[in-house]
Scaffold this motif. Structure first.
Motif, short mmCIF file in Angstrom:
data_model
loop_
_atom_site.label_atom_id
_atom_site.label_comp_id
_atom_site.label_asym_id
_atom_site.label_seq_id
_atom_site.Cartn_x
_atom_site.Cartn_y
_atom_site.Cartn_z
N ALA A 1 10.72 1.53 6.92
CA ALA A 1 10.08 2.48 7.82
C ALA A 1 10.71 3.86 7.70
CB ALA A 1 10.17 1.98 9.27
N ALA A 2 12.03 3.92 7.57
CA ALA A 2 12.71 5.21 7.41
C ALA A 2 12.35 5.85 6.08
CB ALA A 2 14.22 5.01 7.52
N VAL A 3 12.27 5.05 5.03
CA VAL A 3 11.87 5.57 3.72
C VAL A 3 10.45 6.13 3.80
CG1 VAL A 3 11.48 5.02 1.29
CG2 VAL A 3 13.37 3.94 2.53
N ALA A 4 9.56 5.40 4.47
CA ALA A 4 8.17 5.83 4.59
C ALA A 4 8.07 7.19 5.29
CB ALA A 4 7.37 4.78 5.37
N ARG A 5 8.89 7.39 6.32
CA ARG A 5 8.87 8.70 7.01
C ARG A 5 9.37 9.81 6.10
NH1 ARG A 5 10.82 5.44 11.28
NH2 ARG A 5 12.98 6.07 10.85
N ILE A 6 10.37 9.54 5.30
CA ILE A 6 10.93 10.57 4.43
C ILE A 6 9.95 10.98 3.33
CG2 ILE A 6 12.72 11.00 2.68
CD1 ILE A 6 14.62 9.32 4.42
N VAL A 7 9.31 9.99 2.70
CA VAL A 7 8.44 10.31 1.55
C VAL A 7 7.00 10.55 1.95
CG1 VAL A 7 9.94 9.00 0.01
CG2 VAL A 7 7.95 7.86 1.03
N GLY A 8 6.66 10.29 3.22
CA GLY A 8 5.31 10.56 3.68
C GLY A 8 4.28 9.54 3.23
N GLU A 9 4.71 8.31 3.04
CA GLU A 9 3.79 7.23 2.69
C GLU A 9 3.85 6.15 3.76
OE1 GLU A 9 1.62 6.86 0.27
OE2 GLU A 9 2.06 8.74 -0.78
N SER A 10 2.94 5.18 3.72
CA SER A 10 2.93 4.12 4.71
C SER A 10 4.03 3.10 4.42
CB SER A 10 1.57 3.39 4.71
OG SER A 10 1.42 2.63 3.51
N TRP A 11 4.42 2.35 5.45
CA TRP A 11 5.40 1.28 5.30
C TRP A 11 4.93 0.30 4.23
CZ3 TRP A 11 5.51 -3.95 5.33
CH2 TRP A 11 6.73 -4.60 5.53
N HIS A 12 3.64 -0.02 4.24
CA HIS A 12 3.11 -1.03 3.32
C HIS A 12 3.20 -0.57 1.87
CE1 HIS A 12 1.65 -3.54 6.59
NE2 HIS A 12 1.22 -2.43 7.18
N ARG A 13 2.97 0.75 1.63
CA ARG A 13 3.05 1.25 0.26
C ARG A 13 4.50 1.25 -0.23
NH1 ARG A 13 -0.87 1.62 -3.18
NH2 ARG A 13 -0.84 3.82 -3.75
N VAL A 14 5.42 1.62 0.64
CA VAL A 14 6.84 1.60 0.28
C VAL A 14 7.28 0.18 -0.04
CG1 VAL A 14 9.19 1.90 1.19
CG2 VAL A 14 7.46 3.70 1.52
N HIS A 15 6.90 -0.76 0.84
CA HIS A 15 7.26 -2.16 0.59
C HIS A 15 6.63 -2.66 -0.70
CE1 HIS A 15 6.35 -6.56 1.09
NE2 HIS A 15 7.66 -6.55 1.14
N ALA A 16 5.39 -2.27 -0.96
CA ALA A 16 4.71 -2.73 -2.19
C ALA A 16 5.44 -2.25 -3.44
CB ALA A 16 3.27 -2.23 -2.19
N ILE A 17 5.93 -1.01 -3.44
CA ILE A 17 6.69 -0.50 -4.59
C ILE A 17 7.95 -1.35 -4.79
CG2 ILE A 17 8.09 1.42 -5.43
CD1 ILE A 17 6.07 3.30 -4.06
N CYS A 18 8.70 -1.56 -3.71
CA CYS A 18 9.96 -2.30 -3.82
C CYS A 18 9.72 -3.74 -4.25
CB CYS A 18 10.70 -2.25 -2.48
SG CYS A 18 11.26 -0.59 -2.03
N ARG A 19 8.71 -4.37 -3.67
CA ARG A 19 8.41 -5.75 -4.04
C ARG A 19 8.03 -5.85 -5.50
NH1 ARG A 19 3.91 -9.91 -1.36
NH2 ARG A 19 4.15 -11.53 -2.95
N ARG A 20 7.22 -4.89 -5.97
CA ARG A 20 6.79 -4.90 -7.37
C ARG A 20 7.99 -4.83 -8.31
NH1 ARG A 20 3.44 -6.44 -11.34
NH2 ARG A 20 2.95 -4.79 -12.83
N TYR A 21 8.92 -3.94 -8.03
CA TYR A 21 10.08 -3.79 -8.90
C TYR A 21 11.01 -5.00 -8.83
CZ TYR A 21 9.26 0.93 -10.60
OH TYR A 21 8.74 2.02 -11.26
#
Length: 409
Positions: A120-140
């Motif tokens: 959630a903190a990462v999402a606020r910093i980069v301006g993306e949704s929580w789900h998109r941030v999680h999707a990137i991390c899960r993919r990697y």
């Protein structure tokens, strides 16, 4: 150098790609860079040798690193190639990310931040949704785990941690030499060890090559290792043994203080390491210990300290002799809670004595559990297993993301 050439150089874009136009919307605080390729360009494709002509194109919009405080997006005209067999295949520039809609640099930034803070903190910093941030991390994480080579793994530490209220647990298996998590599964029974053995086979390893396993005294883990890691010599971490003795000491204090008010307020003086006590706590502790002939709590503390000293020794024959005598002394005493510890030690004697030889500890995996629980609290709890698995590998997996993304550490 023109503005377009300047942006192309900053982005690392080379021929046949070029920056066609740049649009800046001050009201929306957004920079959009339009990227194209030179007319007549031909491109290679991994499934067909040589270079191939462009059949048609698609426009893809990619989120890139911010331009100062403004969002930056790339609009890229991506070619579809006509291959020799008549098929049409899409080809993308090598700076397009692993997840649709991002560049590799943006994904590398998200990964770096996610290893230090909640999604959630990462999402606020980069301006993306929580789900998109999680999707990137899960993919990697998934890509890195698919490439993991565990063929050199011989020594493991296995432990469990809670991940939800109630009786919801995860089992962690870690490489005890590299101090990193290599496997995460639901549950904490023998079947989780079976799952770990299967996972080893899928990652170039052989369960028979595991020669040492450090665990707590969980019967399920003992059975699982005996059945599925047959060549692993079990070691019971000294710190787990001392933890059981500390619990017995505290239980003795609780029982005795019902009739002896002088014991109230001594809990932390008894449980903490003596070197970490305040001067007042040391005085209170010493005053109690000299009464060991009349106070069972004082005797329990002495038994715990004796056990600690025995397990600090390195000569396995001396440890074995002294530990056996310690159990005999405790069983003859009237310190009932500590008798349970002595019985437990007798039941797991070889694995506890093995500590003197191997010095294998699961302390680092306990620290990983602590980091995970802290991350869970900061995120106000995780509810899905996949999310928790992703977080654990980000925190403690030491995964090689650079093989997937050259910009990722």
């Amino acid at each position: 150098m023109t503005n377009n050439q300047l942006f192309a150089a900053a982005l690392g874009i080379t021929a046949p790609w070029f920056v066609q136009t740049v649009d800046f919307d001050a009201g929306q605080r957004r920079l959009t860079i339009h990227v194209d390729f030179a007319p007549g360009s031909r491109f290679a494709h991994p499934k067909a040798p040589g270079e191939h002509p462009v059949h048609d194109t698609q426009v893809k919009r990619l989120r890139h690193l911010n331009f100062f405080q403004h969002e930056c997006h790339l609009e890229v005209r991506v070619p579809r190639l006509r291959l020799p067999d008549g098929k049409v295949a899409l080809i993308e520039p090598d700076w397009v990310g692993e997840l649709a809609g991002f560049t590799l640099l943006f994904e590398a930034l998200v990964l770096m931040l996610a290893q230090q803070m909640p999604f959630a903190a990462v999402a606020r910093i980069v301006g993306e949704s929580w789900h998109r941030v999680h999707a990137i991390c899960r993919r990697y994480v998934d890509l890195a785990l698919a490439r993991a080579d565990l063929s050199a793994l011989t020594t493991v530490a296995i432990d469990e941690t809670s991940y939800r209220r109630g009786h919801s647990y995860l089992t962690l298996a870690a490489d005890a030499d590299a101090r990193k998590v290599v496997f995460v599964a639901k549950g904490r029974d023998a079947l989780t060890v079976a799952g770990f053995a299967q996972y080893l086979r899928a990652h170039k390893a052989d369960p028979d090559n595991i020669t040492a396993a450090t665990i707590d005294m969980s019967p399920a883990f003992i059975k699982g290792i005996s059945d599925y890691l047959p060549n692993a010599k079990i070691t019971f971490d000294k710190f787990h043994v001392i933890a059981h003795a500390s619990q017995a000491l505290d239980e003795m204090r609780r029982r005795e203080q019902k009739t002896d008010p002088a014991l109230k307020g001594l809990r932390w003086a008894l449980l903490k390491d003596r070197s970490k006590l305040s001067r007042e706590q040391v005085i209170d502790l010493d005053r109690l210990v000299i009464q060991f002939t009349t106070k069972r709590t004082a005797r329990a503390w002495l038994y715990r300290e004796q056990l600690r000293n025995i397990l600090d020794r390195k000569q396995i024959n001396i440890v074995s002799t002294m530990l056996a005598q310690w159990c005999t002394n405790v069983m003859r005493s009237k310190v009932e809670p500590m008798k349970e510890v002595a019985a437990m030690i007798r039941n797991h004697f070889d694995g506890i004595v093995a500590w003197a030889r191997s010095r294998q500890t699961s302390g680092f995996i306990e620290a990983i559990n602590g980091l995970f629980q802290a991350a869970k609290r900061k995120a106000r709890g995780y509810t899905r297993f996949q999310t928790m698995k992703t977080v654990l590998f980000l925190i403690a997996g030491k995964l090689n993301f650079s093989a997937i993304n050259p910009h990722a550490a």
